[in-house]
Write an enzyme that holds these catalytic residues in place. Structure first.
Site, PDB file in Angstrom:
ATOM      1  N   ASP A  70       0.826  -1.208   0.000  1.00 23.28           N
ATOM      2  CA  ASP A  70       0.000   0.000   0.000  1.00 23.28           C
ATOM      3  C   ASP A  70       0.864   1.263   0.000  1.00 23.28           C
ATOM      4  O   ASP A  70       1.986   1.253   0.491  1.00 23.28           O
ATOM      5  CB  ASP A  70      -0.912  -0.028   1.239  1.00 23.28           C
ATOM      6  N   GLY A  71       0.304   2.329  -0.539  1.00 25.36           N
ATOM      7  CA  GLY A  71       0.970   3.642  -0.461  1.00 25.36           C
ATOM      8  C   GLY A  71       1.527   4.162  -1.784  1.00 25.36           C
ATOM      9  O   GLY A  71       2.232   5.170  -1.793  1.00 25.36           O
ATOM     10  N   ASN A  98     -11.024  -2.699  -5.373  1.00 23.15           N
ATOM     11  CA  ASN A  98     -10.274  -1.677  -6.104  1.00 23.15           C
ATOM     12  C   ASN A  98     -10.915  -1.264  -7.435  1.00 23.15           C
ATOM     13  O   ASN A  98     -10.543  -0.239  -8.012  1.00 23.15           O
ATOM     14  CB  ASN A  98      -8.812  -2.117  -6.346  1.00 23.15           C
TER      15      ASN A  98
HETATM   16  C1  IPE Z   1      -5.440  -2.689  -0.044  1.00 19.28           C
HETATM   17  O1  IPE Z   1      -5.124  -1.365  -0.238  1.00 19.28           O
HETATM   18  C2  IPE Z   1      -5.459  -3.425  -1.366  1.00 19.28           C
HETATM   19  C3  IPE Z   1      -4.154  -3.633  -1.972  1.00 19.28           C
HETATM   20  C4  IPE Z   1      -2.996  -3.314  -1.452  1.00 19.28           C
HETATM   21  C5  IPE Z   1      -4.194  -4.287  -3.253  1.00 19.28           C
HETATM   22  P1  IPE Z   1      -6.239  -0.251  -0.432  1.00 19.28           P
HETATM   23  O2  IPE Z   1      -5.511   1.050  -0.582  1.00 19.28           O
HETATM   24  O3  IPE Z   1      -7.168  -0.634  -1.515  1.00 19.28           O
HETATM   25  O4  IPE Z   1      -7.024  -0.328   0.954  1.00 19.28           O
HETATM   26  P2  IPE Z   1      -7.848   0.768   1.727  1.00 19.28           P
HETATM   27  O5  IPE Z   1      -8.839   1.321   0.752  1.00 19.28           O
HETATM   28  O6  IPE Z   1      -6.871   1.812   2.188  1.00 19.28           O
HETATM   29  O7  IPE Z   1      -8.461   0.033   2.871  1.00 19.28           O
HETATM   30  C1  IPE Z   2      -1.546   0.313  -3.357  1.00 17.20           C
HETATM   31  O1  IPE Z   2      -1.365   1.684  -3.406  1.00 17.20           O
HETATM   32  C2  IPE Z   2      -1.777  -0.286  -4.725  1.00 17.20           C
HETATM   33  C3  IPE Z   2      -3.151  -0.770  -4.961  1.00 17.20           C
HETATM   34  C4  IPE Z   2      -4.100  -0.793  -4.086  1.00 17.20           C
HETATM   35  C5  IPE Z   2      -3.437  -1.261  -6.283  1.00 17.20           C
HETATM   36  P1  IPE Z   2      -2.601   2.691  -3.375  1.00 17.20           P
HETATM   37  O2  IPE Z   2      -2.991   2.989  -4.781  1.00 17.20           O
HETATM   38  O3  IPE Z   2      -3.675   2.190  -2.513  1.00 17.20           O
HETATM   39  O4  IPE Z   2      -1.903   3.967  -2.731  1.00 17.20           O
HETATM   40  P2  IPE Z   2      -2.506   4.947  -1.626  1.00 17.20           P
HETATM   41  O5  IPE Z   2      -2.998   4.095  -0.505  1.00 17.20           O
HETATM   42  O6  IPE Z   2      -3.602   5.707  -2.297  1.00 17.20           O
HETATM   43  O7  IPE Z   2      -1.345   5.818  -1.228  1.00 17.20           O
HETATM   44 MG    MG Z   3      -4.104   2.412  -0.526  1.00 18.67          MG
END
Ligand code: IPE
Ligand code: IPE
Ligand code: MG
Length: 264
Positions: free
Chosen positions: A34-35, A82
């Site tokens: 994440d991030g 997602n």
């Molecule tokens: C969790 O991250 C899903 C993946 C890393 C693929 P998200 O960014 O989708 O989760 P939330 O929305 O912060 O809970």
């Molecule tokens: C994780 O990064 C990747 C996926 C969930 C596909 P994010 O896209 O959730 O990044 P943040 O949480 O918005 O920073």
């Molecule tokens: Mg995220």
């Protein structure tokens, strides 16, 4: 006696590895990557730049895990939730990135003797993605080292729904539900993770303290490690640092390691 450093680790990884007990490595590590969006935002760049940068983190983490002898690594790459992301261009980009990743990484996976598997509702993914997934899995199917499982269109609740459906369907085609005995083992056998089992360690990057519908059943007794590092900055050395923290924990599974004196 000092542990022998596995081949291929860089200097920083070797430094962390030297502090580990190689006999107590977690067998199965699962990561909520994440991030990416925040990483890009902090650089005033579009979110997709963060996803692209995340591929480097995947490569480093996968190779290091295989080199130190982790048996299974599961990566949460795209959740069943997602799809909600708007504008839709981000989801389309992720699907294209996934196809490219699979195409580009097969040689690296083969070089490291890694077998690729998937969890999630595959049939809901775009057809081109499904085809590439099948191809990459086939290309690595002879490998017998680490099992790398990508969670794609994965949600723990849809996984449980699918498990209950398959239990019921199997029972119906084998004489009905009258003698059906529901056990934890039967549920395990019907989850997407039947090839890999439960994670010992679940890592989440970017500081968020939640599981976001990831391996809810399987993580019942997993150790959870949350790091503020954003996924695109995560490398093999961070993985080894999380293993170091894991080795400091005491896993009790509801029992007691040593009964307190005087109590029987
Ligand atoms: C969790 O991250 C899903 C993946 C890393 C693929 P998200 O960014 O989708 O989760 P939330 O929305 O912060 O809970
Ligand atoms: C994780 O990064 C990747 C996926 C969930 C596909 P994010 O896209 O959730 O990044 P943040 O949480 O918005 O920073
Ligand atoms: Mg995220």
């Amino acid at each position: 006696m000092r542990a022998t450093i596995p081949e291929g680790l860089d200097r920083k990884e070797a430094e962390v590895y030297a502090r580990l007990d190689p006999k107590r490595l977690p067998k199965h590590i699962a990561i909520i990557m994440d991030g990416n969006g925040r990483w890009a935002k902090s650089r005033h760049m579009p979110r997709i730049t963060g996803h692209r940068a995340g591929v480097k983190a995947v490569r480093s983490t996968v190779e290091t895990a295989a080199r130190v002898g982790i048996e299974a690594l599961t990566l949460y790459a795209f959740s069943a939730e997602n799809w909600k992301r708007r504008p839709k261009g981000e989801v389309d980009f992720l699907m294209r990135l996934l196809r490219k990743y699979l195409k580009d990484e097969v040689p690296t996976l083969n070089r490291n003797n890694i077998r690729l598997k998937y969890i999630g509702r595959r049939h809901e993914l775009p057809l081109e993605v499904q085809e590439r997934m099948a191809w990459a899995a086939e290309e690595t199917s002879e490998n017998d080292g680490m099992v790398l499982t990508l969670a794609l269109n994965y949600g723990a609740r849809t996984e449980m729904v699918d498990a209950f459906k398959s239990i019921l369907e199997n029972a119906m085609s084998n004489g009905g539900v009258e003698h059906l005995e529901i056990t934890e083992e039967l549920i395990d056998k019907n989850l997407y993770t039947r090839h890999v089992g439960d994670p010992d360690l679940v890592i989440r990057t970017s500081g968020e303290m939640r599981l976001s519908n990831f391996l809810l059943w399987q993580s019942a007794y997993a150790e959870i490690y949350v790091t503020p590092t954003l996924w695109p900055d995560f490398r093999g050395r961070h993985l080894l640092e999380s293993v170091f923290e894991y080795q400091k924990r005491e896993r009790r599974y509801g029992g007691l390691i040593e009964p307190p004196s005087g109590l029987h």
